[in-house]
Design a protein around this motif. Structure first.
Motif, PDB file in Angstrom:
ATOM      1  N   ASP A  45       1.288  -2.261 -13.330  1.00  0.00           N
ATOM      2  CA  ASP A  45       1.607  -3.691 -13.300  1.00  0.00           C
ATOM      3  C   ASP A  45       3.001  -3.992 -12.758  1.00  0.00           C
ATOM      4  O   ASP A  45       3.342  -5.149 -12.547  1.00  0.00           O
ATOM      5  CB  ASP A  45       1.496  -4.286 -14.711  1.00  0.00           C
ATOM      6  CG  ASP A  45       0.063  -4.296 -15.207  1.00  0.00           C
ATOM      7  OD1 ASP A  45      -0.848  -4.203 -14.370  1.00  0.00           O
ATOM      8  OD2 ASP A  45      -0.131  -4.392 -16.437  1.00  0.00           O
ATOM      9  N   ILE A  46       3.803  -2.970 -12.523  1.00  0.00           N
ATOM     10  CA  ILE A  46       5.179  -3.191 -12.062  1.00  0.00           C
ATOM     11  C   ILE A  46       5.169  -3.594 -10.596  1.00  0.00           C
ATOM     12  O   ILE A  46       4.530  -2.954  -9.759  1.00  0.00           O
ATOM     13  CB  ILE A  46       6.029  -1.918 -12.255  1.00  0.00           C
ATOM     14  CG1 ILE A  46       6.212  -1.627 -13.735  1.00  0.00           C
ATOM     15  CG2 ILE A  46       7.389  -2.070 -11.591  1.00  0.00           C
ATOM     16  CD1 ILE A  46       6.953  -0.339 -14.013  1.00  0.00           C
ATOM     17  N   ASP A  47       5.893  -4.659 -10.283  1.00  0.00           N
ATOM     18  CA  ASP A  47       6.039  -5.131  -8.909  1.00  0.00           C
ATOM     19  C   ASP A  47       7.361  -4.584  -8.364  1.00  0.00           C
ATOM     20  O   ASP A  47       8.439  -5.076  -8.691  1.00  0.00           O
ATOM     21  CB  ASP A  47       6.036  -6.656  -8.874  1.00  0.00           C
ATOM     22  CG  ASP A  47       6.178  -7.210  -7.474  1.00  0.00           C
ATOM     23  OD1 ASP A  47       5.814  -6.510  -6.516  1.00  0.00           O
ATOM     24  OD2 ASP A  47       6.651  -8.358  -7.360  1.00  0.00           O
ATOM     25  N   ILE A  48       7.279  -3.554  -7.539  1.00  0.00           N
ATOM     26  CA  ILE A  48       8.478  -2.881  -7.031  1.00  0.00           C
ATOM     27  C   ILE A  48       9.310  -3.818  -6.159  1.00  0.00           C
ATOM     28  O   ILE A  48      10.534  -3.828  -6.244  1.00  0.00           O
ATOM     29  CB  ILE A  48       8.090  -1.615  -6.228  1.00  0.00           C
ATOM     30  CG1 ILE A  48       7.310  -0.634  -7.094  1.00  0.00           C
ATOM     31  CG2 ILE A  48       9.309  -0.945  -5.632  1.00  0.00           C
ATOM     32  CD1 ILE A  48       8.091  -0.061  -8.244  1.00  0.00           C
ATOM     33  N   ASN A  49       8.669  -4.641  -5.360  1.00  0.00           N
ATOM     34  CA  ASN A  49       9.381  -5.553  -4.479  1.00  0.00           C
ATOM     35  C   ASN A  49      10.192  -6.567  -5.292  1.00  0.00           C
ATOM     36  O   ASN A  49      11.354  -6.825  -4.999  1.00  0.00           O
ATOM     37  CB  ASN A  49       8.400  -6.257  -3.543  1.00  0.00           C
ATOM     38  CG  ASN A  49       9.105  -7.010  -2.437  1.00  0.00           C
ATOM     39  OD1 ASN A  49      10.244  -6.709  -2.115  1.00  0.00           O
ATOM     40  ND2 ASN A  49       8.414  -7.982  -1.866  1.00  0.00           N
ATOM     41  N   GLY A  50       9.580  -7.139  -6.302  1.00  0.00           N
ATOM     42  CA  GLY A  50      10.285  -8.102  -7.148  1.00  0.00           C
ATOM     43  C   GLY A  50      11.408  -7.446  -7.931  1.00  0.00           C
ATOM     44  O   GLY A  50      12.466  -8.039  -8.135  1.00  0.00           O
TER      45      GLY A  50
END
Length: 68
Positions: A45-50
């Motif tokens: 669920d982790i958004d690397i870009n954000g």
């Protein structure tokens, strides 16, 4: 003199053994944690870009403080 050299060589070998043993334990522990299904869901669920965009202002602030 030879005895001292042997002792130093044994100490160096022991230090290397302990270092590699510790690294192996860290990898084993990380593997056990990541193999948990709940942890896999959280990591998925982790958004690397954000995450990167949120960290950029903090990094810029740190660099300004460091240059002072």
């Amino acid at each position: 003199m030879e005895r001292e050299e042997l002792t130093h060589a044994n100490d160096a070998a022991r230090d290397m053994l302990l270092m590699f043993g510790g690294a192996a334990l860290v990898l084993l522990g990380a593997g056990l944690i990541i193999s948990n299904r709940q942890v896999q869901r959280y990591l998925g669920d982790i958004d690397i870009n954000g995450l990167a965009q949120g960290a950029i202002p903090d990094i810029e602030r740190y660099m300004k403080l460091r240059s002072m």
